[in-house]
Motif scaffolding. Sequence first.
Motif, PDB file in Angstrom:
ATOM      1  N   ILE A 183       0.849  -1.207   0.000  1.00 55.32           N
ATOM      2  CA  ILE A 183       0.000   0.000   0.000  1.00 55.32           C
ATOM      3  C   ILE A 183       0.882   1.255   0.000  1.00 55.32           C
ATOM      4  CG2 ILE A 183      -0.414  -0.280   2.485  1.00 55.32           C
ATOM      5  CD1 ILE A 183      -3.018   0.964   2.265  1.00 55.32           C
ATOM      6  N   GLY A 184       1.995   1.206   0.739  1.00 52.90           N
ATOM      7  CA  GLY A 184       2.910   2.360   0.767  1.00 52.90           C
ATOM      8  C   GLY A 184       3.498   2.638  -0.616  1.00 52.90           C
ATOM      9  N   PHE A 185       3.873   1.570  -1.340  1.00 51.40           N
ATOM     10  CA  PHE A 185       4.447   1.755  -2.683  1.00 51.40           C
ATOM     11  C   PHE A 185       3.403   2.347  -3.643  1.00 51.40           C
ATOM     12  CE2 PHE A 185       7.525  -2.007  -1.851  1.00 51.40           C
ATOM     13  CZ  PHE A 185       8.436  -1.144  -1.261  1.00 51.40           C
ATOM     14  N   LYS A 186       2.158   1.848  -3.518  1.00 48.34           N
ATOM     15  CA  LYS A 186       1.112   2.373  -4.414  1.00 48.34           C
ATOM     16  C   LYS A 186       0.870   3.850  -4.129  1.00 48.34           C
ATOM     17  CE  LYS A 186      -1.711  -1.667  -5.409  1.00 48.34           C
ATOM     18  NZ  LYS A 186      -3.049  -2.213  -5.227  1.00 48.34           N
ATOM     19  N   CYS A 187       0.860   4.200  -2.840  1.00 52.70           N
ATOM     20  CA  CYS A 187       0.626   5.608  -2.484  1.00 52.70           C
ATOM     21  C   CYS A 187       1.816   6.473  -2.889  1.00 52.70           C
ATOM     22  CB  CYS A 187       0.335   5.735  -0.990  1.00 52.70           C
ATOM     23  SG  CYS A 187      -1.252   4.985  -0.573  1.00 52.70           S
ATOM     24  N   ALA A 188       3.029   5.913  -2.836  1.00 54.51           N
ATOM     25  CA  ALA A 188       4.217   6.677  -3.264  1.00 54.51           C
ATOM     26  C   ALA A 188       4.085   7.030  -4.746  1.00 54.51           C
ATOM     27  CB  ALA A 188       5.483   5.857  -3.019  1.00 54.51           C
ATOM     28  N   LYS A 189       3.517   6.098  -5.514  1.00 55.83           N
ATOM     29  CA  LYS A 189       3.363   6.346  -6.952  1.00 55.83           C
ATOM     30  C   LYS A 189       2.337   7.474  -7.184  1.00 55.83           C
ATOM     31  CE  LYS A 189       2.889   3.978 -11.345  1.00 55.83           C
ATOM     32  NZ  LYS A 189       1.780   4.675 -11.957  1.00 55.83           N
ATOM     33  N   ILE A 190       1.183   7.353  -6.516  1.00 55.51           N
ATOM     34  CA  ILE A 190       0.162   8.401  -6.660  1.00 55.51           C
ATOM     35  C   ILE A 190       0.760   9.743  -6.235  1.00 55.51           C
ATOM     36  CG2 ILE A 190      -2.101   9.240  -5.849  1.00 55.51           C
ATOM     37  CD1 ILE A 190      -2.809   6.408  -5.074  1.00 55.51           C
ATOM     38  N   ALA A 191       1.461   9.732  -5.102  1.00 48.76           N
ATOM     39  CA  ALA A 191       2.021  10.978  -4.557  1.00 48.76           C
ATOM     40  C   ALA A 191       3.023  11.587  -5.536  1.00 48.76           C
ATOM     41  CB  ALA A 191       2.678  10.706  -3.211  1.00 48.76           C
TER      42      ALA A 191
END
Length: 388
Positions: A278-286
């Motif tokens: 989930i952290g990696f996915k949010c890093a991408k969105i961010a």
Amino acid sequence: MNDYDVAVVGAGPVGSTFARLAAEKGLSVAIFEKKKEVGIPLQCAGLLGRKIKDVNILPEEVILNEIYGACLYSPSNTMVYMRRKKEPLAYVLDRIAYDKFLSQLAVENGAKLFLNHNITKVDTKNGEIYQGDKKISAEVIVGADGPSSIVSKEFSNKSKFVHAAQYLIDIGENSFDEDYFKVNVNSEISPGFIWTIPLSKSTARVGLFANYDYKNLTGILNKFIETNEKLKNAKILKKYYGKIPLYDSKKKVVKDRTILIGDSASQVKPTTGGGLIIGFKCAKIASEIVYEAIDSNNMNILKNYQKKYKKMYKNELSMQLKVQNTYKSLSNDDLDSVILKMKEKEIGKIVSKYGDLDSQSVIMKEIIKSGLLFSVLPKLLSRTIFGL
Ligand SMILES: Cc1cc2nc3c(=O)[nH]c(=O)nc-3n(C[C@H](O)[C@H](O)[C@H](O)COP(=O)(O)OP(=O)(O)OC[C@H]3O[C@@H](n4cnc5c(N)ncnc54)[C@H](O)[C@@H]3O)c2cc1C
């Protein structure tokens, strides 16, 4: 003139991934890490669902073991299992090596990494962070500084977390089945659980998270090992401790020109505390939204990060919160009967078919369809209503 486009606080896996993605877009990025060496000490069981390969680069060298199935044990040791036949269900990683790999990749893509830089103060409005008296300025500040984030404190967020303890053990000739990880549930530690994750035939990470301090966690873990036939003569090679943030749907992740990602944003799965995917996915969105905000010189765009992340995870995480709350309310008798019913109704087959460590809502829907909940509800209700 600012020192950088983006200043990232924390070179954990999520901060480094964000830094790499932002640098790839041409932004000037600096990462400030308080430790002198990335990744140490280990604070992770390193179990990642197979989706990890869709969300980040995963070099083969950091995979210690491939997991094909899971065994779930009730308090009185009834076991239900699931297994994938062809592709692995999950990977066990060398987390220290992976963290180093991700920070190196960020550097290779142009990010600057400053070790031994403990950030002590953050000005979210002016885009400034401080290492003691030294000021560093950036268009956007990214807090990726883990569960005790100082950046998050500037948001007036209350950081709620549970403690976790883990041992690396060696059982010698006694031999693990390397294909399976094991989960033991018990109302004493819910919503936490005890995990046993094999790294090889003789070694495993055994740990738990629960709402206790480290001393009590260690006591529970020792008792579990001493009373387990297979583990009781294990050699404890290393001990690790860490914090797991509690997912909080109300947590603010954008303030002025500052955002939070990863554990600092409590971006973890409520059911397992797993935070990497989930952290990696949010890093991408961010990274996409930060690029857009800087490119158009409009910091209001940062607010879209909060909206997009919440929208993407609303259903999955609220389903997981419900599962977690139900689990918390169950006594050991309830857990025994639920797992016995799961065995009778061959829930393992459903989980094997639909199983995915990261999208548990799909499994839940299938379990509801199977009638499992209706078969255990009368018992649960009579206990709750009549105190039986
Ligand atoms: C025992 C345990 C087992 C776990 N097992 C799993 C698992 O099997 N699978 C899974 O997906 N997740 C697991 N997790 C969760 C996972 O480890 C985290 O979700 C993940 O590490 C989050 O990454 P991050 O980059 O957001 O934060 P972190 O990994 O915490 O990195 C934050 C970085 O910021 C640095 N930092 C902190 N403060 C400052 C400061 N003021 N200035 C500069 N730098 C700073 C820290 O030194 C650190 O390097 C586990 C956690 C624990 C504790």
